[in-house]
Design a protein around this motif. Structure first.
Motif, PDB file in Angstrom:
ATOM      1  N   PHE A  49      -4.520  18.927  13.285  1.00 50.95           N
ATOM      2  CA  PHE A  49      -5.046  17.571  13.157  1.00 50.95           C
ATOM      3  C   PHE A  49      -4.589  16.938  11.844  1.00 50.95           C
ATOM      4  O   PHE A  49      -4.086  15.810  11.818  1.00 50.95           O
ATOM      5  N   PHE A  50      -4.742  17.665  10.748  1.00 48.85           N
ATOM      6  CA  PHE A  50      -4.350  17.129   9.441  1.00 48.85           C
ATOM      7  C   PHE A  50      -2.828  16.998   9.326  1.00 48.85           C
ATOM      8  O   PHE A  50      -2.326  16.021   8.758  1.00 48.85           O
ATOM      9  N   GLU A  51      -2.112  17.956   9.851  1.00 51.16           N
ATOM     10  CA  GLU A  51      -0.657  17.883   9.783  1.00 51.16           C
ATOM     11  C   GLU A  51      -0.130  16.712  10.601  1.00 51.16           C
ATOM     12  O   GLU A  51       0.739  15.953  10.148  1.00 51.16           O
ATOM     13  N   THR A  52      -0.665  16.532  11.801  1.00 53.50           N
ATOM     14  CA  THR A  52      -0.138  15.536  12.731  1.00 53.50           C
ATOM     15  C   THR A  52      -0.502  14.115  12.336  1.00 53.50           C
ATOM     16  O   THR A  52       0.359  13.221  12.332  1.00 53.50           O
ATOM     17  N   PHE A  53      -1.755  13.891  12.004  1.00 53.98           N
ATOM     18  CA  PHE A  53      -2.218  12.527  11.778  1.00 53.98           C
ATOM     19  C   PHE A  53      -2.079  12.053  10.331  1.00 53.98           C
ATOM     20  O   PHE A  53      -2.135  10.855  10.071  1.00 53.98           O
ATOM     21  N   ILE A  54      -1.884  12.982   9.408  1.00 54.86           N
ATOM     22  CA  ILE A  54      -1.803  12.590   7.998  1.00 54.86           C
ATOM     23  C   ILE A  54      -0.463  12.980   7.377  1.00 54.86           C
ATOM     24  O   ILE A  54       0.313  12.122   6.959  1.00 54.86           O
ATOM     25  N   LEU A  55      -0.173  14.263   7.338  1.00 56.69           N
ATOM     26  CA  LEU A  55       1.013  14.703   6.601  1.00 56.69           C
ATOM     27  C   LEU A  55       2.314  14.178   7.206  1.00 56.69           C
ATOM     28  O   LEU A  55       3.199  13.711   6.492  1.00 56.69           O
ATOM     29  N   LYS A  56       2.449  14.268   8.511  1.00 53.83           N
ATOM     30  CA  LYS A  56       3.683  13.804   9.155  1.00 53.83           C
ATOM     31  C   LYS A  56       3.855  12.296   9.033  1.00 53.83           C
ATOM     32  O   LYS A  56       4.992  11.792   8.989  1.00 53.83           O
ATOM     33  N   ASN A  57       2.745  11.585   8.972  1.00 49.83           N
ATOM     34  CA  ASN A  57       2.813  10.120   8.956  1.00 49.83           C
ATOM     35  C   ASN A  57       2.889   9.528   7.552  1.00 49.83           C
ATOM     36  O   ASN A  57       3.452   8.451   7.363  1.00 49.83           O
ATOM     37  N   TYR A  58       2.317  10.233   6.573  1.00 46.92           N
ATOM     38  CA  TYR A  58       2.148   9.590   5.270  1.00 46.92           C
ATOM     39  C   TYR A  58       2.794  10.323   4.094  1.00 46.92           C
ATOM     40  O   TYR A  58       2.955   9.740   3.031  1.00 46.92           O
ATOM     41  N   LEU A  59       3.144  11.587   4.261  1.00 51.57           N
ATOM     42  CA  LEU A  59       3.707  12.335   3.135  1.00 51.57           C
ATOM     43  C   LEU A  59       5.229  12.397   3.243  1.00 51.57           C
ATOM     44  O   LEU A  59       5.768  12.973   4.198  1.00 51.57           O
ATOM     45  N   ASP A  60       5.886  11.801   2.307  1.00 51.67           N
ATOM     46  CA  ASP A  60       7.353  11.784   2.303  1.00 51.67           C
ATOM     47  C   ASP A  60       7.901  13.209   2.182  1.00 51.67           C
ATOM     48  O   ASP A  60       7.399  14.022   1.406  1.00 51.67           O
ATOM     49  N   ASN A  61       8.915  13.478   2.978  1.00 53.34           N
ATOM     50  CA  ASN A  61       9.622  14.761   2.928  1.00 53.34           C
ATOM     51  C   ASN A  61       8.722  15.957   3.245  1.00 53.34           C
ATOM     52  O   ASN A  61       8.970  17.077   2.779  1.00 53.34           O
ATOM     53  N   TYR A  62       7.672  15.713   4.047  1.00 50.60           N
ATOM     54  CA  TYR A  62       6.817  16.832   4.439  1.00 50.60           C
ATOM     55  C   TYR A  62       7.596  17.806   5.315  1.00 50.60           C
ATOM     56  O   TYR A  62       8.271  17.407   6.268  1.00 50.60           O
ATOM     57  N   ALA A  63       7.501  19.089   5.025  1.00 45.22           N
ATOM     58  CA  ALA A  63       8.183  20.125   5.795  1.00 45.22           C
ATOM     59  C   ALA A  63       7.220  20.697   6.833  1.00 45.22           C
ATOM     60  O   ALA A  63       6.258  21.407   6.488  1.00 45.22           O
ATOM     61  N   GLU A  64       7.450  20.367   8.095  1.00 45.38           N
ATOM     62  CA  GLU A  64       6.611  20.867   9.181  1.00 45.38           C
ATOM     63  C   GLU A  64       6.633  22.391   9.198  1.00 45.38           C
ATOM     64  O   GLU A  64       7.686  23.022   9.052  1.00 45.38           O
ATOM     65  N   PHE A  65       5.468  23.003   9.399  1.00 46.93           N
ATOM     66  CA  PHE A  65       5.374  24.460   9.334  1.00 46.93           C
ATOM     67  C   PHE A  65       6.132  25.116  10.483  1.00 46.93           C
ATOM     68  O   PHE A  65       6.876  26.070  10.276  1.00 46.93           O
ATOM     69  N   ASP A  66       5.925  24.632  11.688  1.00 47.40           N
ATOM     70  CA  ASP A  66       6.596  25.193  12.864  1.00 47.40           C
ATOM     71  C   ASP A  66       6.654  24.109  13.923  1.00 47.40           C
ATOM     72  O   ASP A  66       5.618  23.577  14.331  1.00 47.40           O
ATOM     73  N   SER A  67       7.836  23.810  14.413  1.00 48.08           N
ATOM     74  CA  SER A  67       8.011  22.711  15.364  1.00 48.08           C
ATOM     75  C   SER A  67       7.347  22.984  16.711  1.00 48.08           C
ATOM     76  O   SER A  67       7.128  22.061  17.493  1.00 48.08           O
ATOM     77  N   ASN A  68       7.023  24.243  17.008  1.00 52.60           N
ATOM     78  CA  ASN A  68       6.348  24.575  18.268  1.00 52.60           C
ATOM     79  C   ASN A  68       4.852  24.291  18.238  1.00 52.60           C
ATOM     80  O   ASN A  68       4.211  24.249  19.285  1.00 52.60           O
ATOM     81  N   PHE A  69       4.297  24.133  17.034  1.00 50.87           N
ATOM     82  CA  PHE A  69       2.848  24.072  16.915  1.00 50.87           C
ATOM     83  C   PHE A  69       2.253  22.792  17.508  1.00 50.87           C
ATOM     84  O   PHE A  69       1.103  22.790  17.944  1.00 50.87           O
ATOM     85  N   ASN A  70       3.003  21.710  17.532  1.00 55.09           N
ATOM     86  CA  ASN A  70       2.472  20.491  18.143  1.00 55.09           C
ATOM     87  C   ASN A  70       2.192  20.710  19.624  1.00 55.09           C
ATOM     88  O   ASN A  70       1.188  20.241  20.161  1.00 55.09           O
ATOM     89  N   PHE A  71       3.074  21.439  20.292  1.00 56.28           N
ATOM     90  CA  PHE A  71       2.888  21.757  21.706  1.00 56.28           C
ATOM     91  C   PHE A  71       1.762  22.767  21.914  1.00 56.28           C
ATOM     92  O   PHE A  71       0.972  22.661  22.845  1.00 56.28           O
ATOM     93  N   LEU A  72       1.674  23.747  21.020  1.00 57.89           N
ATOM     94  CA  LEU A  72       0.697  24.822  21.188  1.00 57.89           C
ATOM     95  C   LEU A  72      -0.728  24.417  20.837  1.00 57.89           C
ATOM     96  O   LEU A  72      -1.680  24.908  21.450  1.00 57.89           O
ATOM     97  N   PHE A  73      -0.894  23.506  19.869  1.00 62.06           N
ATOM     98  CA  PHE A  73      -2.231  23.278  19.320  1.00 62.06           C
ATOM     99  C   PHE A  73      -2.748  21.849  19.448  1.00 62.06           C
ATOM    100  O   PHE A  73      -3.804  21.526  18.929  1.00 62.06           O
ATOM    101  N   ASN A  74      -2.011  20.993  20.130  1.00 61.44           N
ATOM    102  CA  ASN A  74      -2.548  19.694  20.550  1.00 61.44           C
ATOM    103  C   ASN A  74      -3.593  19.974  21.626  1.00 61.44           C
ATOM    104  O   ASN A  74      -3.360  20.778  22.529  1.00 61.44           O
ATOM    105  N   SER A  75      -4.737  19.334  21.543  1.00 66.52           N
ATOM    106  CA  SER A  75      -5.795  19.598  22.524  1.00 66.52           C
ATOM    107  C   SER A  75      -5.693  18.678  23.733  1.00 66.52           C
ATOM    108  O   SER A  75      -5.447  19.118  24.848  1.00 66.52           O
TER     109      SER A  75
END
Length: 384
Positions: A49-75
């Motif tokens: 939730f925090f990675e998707t709605f905040i870090l990816k949208n607002y933090l410049d040059n944020y390094a996503e932890f794992d590209s599979n996690f959006n698929f695995l942990f989106n509810s």
């Protein structure tokens, strides 16, 4: 504000992990039933939730932890992309639990760095929503763990001296409320969910409401009087549920050598007749009220009476369908999927429970579940 928000963020995130401390490594991935998610998934989803709605949208040059996690942990956020089926959450032996904790640490470090500068109001609101979202999952985590262990044939102890269901009523009185127009809905500047907004007036007739919840002993009387056998007491859908599932007692109850026992987070215990009833669904609550010649309060009656009654030990079923208030407005995008799209086939519960996280309850809170669900810490308050 940043320091206060960081402190609050750390406290709430740490509590989620504290809940998990008694778990064994094998416990983290188990999903016993579709509606109960594995502990590992809760740990990851609240982080997502925090990675998707905040870090990816607002933090410049944020390094996503794992590209599979959006698929695995989106509810259930369709706006965010595809996701695994809820029934498959327990099939993920990988990523490992250790990786999930690394994921939490990665996101936490990025959030704390991000909050070191004073964020604007929109970001503060999103962080606050995310923290309340995590607190919701803390309670779900507790109830899902109980469901997992409560369906283990040896009824293992999760935590000694922490049954969570031994509390008792402080009063046996009732309160009378006069007929009239009353304001309903959240007022003020403190956090609330969108489904609480839209202050409006409702007219209620005079009514009486109990200042106590139904006890185990009272419910045993209902069972012994044939309450689960008398179709006259049940709504049609409830009667079908009882017969289809061979229901004859609350969840976690077992008749052993003529005595009632129930599973608690401290293991299997003899039912305390004086303790407050727990783990019943809307159909059971409604049928008990029918048997007593009373009824469940509406959510509006509950909110009107809430300043005078003792509440907070159980989520209390009301006789109100989960529907939008006047002027309810969904936010655009994924955040708008948080509450509004579930406004069908659900009943409203009010109050809080012994499993509700600290500072996560208020008079206007509208919880909602399907009328068959009873794995939450639910109870009965009667009115007439």
């Amino acid at each position: 504000m940043s320091k206060e928000l960081i402190t609050k963020y750390k406290e709430i995130r740490a509590y989620t992990e504290t809940i998990c401390k008694p778990l064994k490594p094998e416990d983290y991935a188990i999903q016993v039933v579709q509606f109960a998610s594995p502990a590992k998934w809760h740990l990851a989803h609240t982080t997502w939730f925090f990675e998707t709605f905040i870090l990816k949208n607002y933090l410049d040059n944020y390094a996503e932890f794992d590209s599979n996690f959006n698929f695995l942990f989106n509810s259930y956020y369709n706006n965010v992309g595809d996701r695994i089926l809820q029934t498959n959450r327990g099939n993920m032996s990988r990523p490992s639990t250790d990786e999930i904790y690394q994921y939490r640490a990665h996101v936490d470090a990025s959030i704390e760095k991000f909050l070191s500068d004073v964020p604007d109001k929109n970001i503060i609101d999103l962080i606050t929503l995310g923290l309340n979202h995590e607190q919701q999952h803390q309670e779900l985590l507790i109830t899902d763990v109980k469901y997992m262990l409560g369906h283990n044939p040896i009824f293992p102890v999760f935590k000694d001296n922490s049954s969570l269901i031994e509390d008792k009523n402080k009063s046996n009185e009732s309160i009378n409320i006069k007929a009239g127009l009353y304001n309903i809905g959240h007022q003020g500047t403190h956090f609330c969910y969108d489904n609480e907004l839209g202050v409006h007036q409702v007219y209620v007739e005079s009514f009486e409401i109990c200042n106590h919840l139904v006890t185990n002993g009272e419910y045993i009387d209902f069972i012994e009087a044939g309450g689960y056998l008398d179709f006259n007491l049940w709504l049609d859908e409830g009667w079908s549920w009882v017969n289809k599932n061979n229901i004859n007692s609350p969840m976690y109850w077992h008749k052993i050598k003529g005595e009632w026992y129930y599973y608690t987070l401290s293991g299997l215990k003899k039912v305390d007749k004086n303790a407050i009833l727990c783990h019943i669904n809307y159909f059971e609550a409604n049928s008990f009220a029918e048997w007593k010649g009373m009824r469940l309060p509406t959510e509006f009656e509950w909110e009107i009476a809430a300043k005078q009654i003792n509440w907070g030990k159980r989520w209390e079923w009301t006789n109100s369908a989960y529907l939008p208030y006047p002027n309810f407005k969904k936010e655009n995008g994924a955040v708008g999927e948080y509450n509004g799209k579930f406004m069908s086939s659900k009943m409203v519960l009010r109050g809080a429970s012994v499993a509700t996280s600290k500072n996560h309850s208020r008079l206007t809170y509208r919880n909602f579940f399907s009328p068959t669900e009873r794995w939450q810490f639910t109870g009965i308050r009667l009115a007439k």
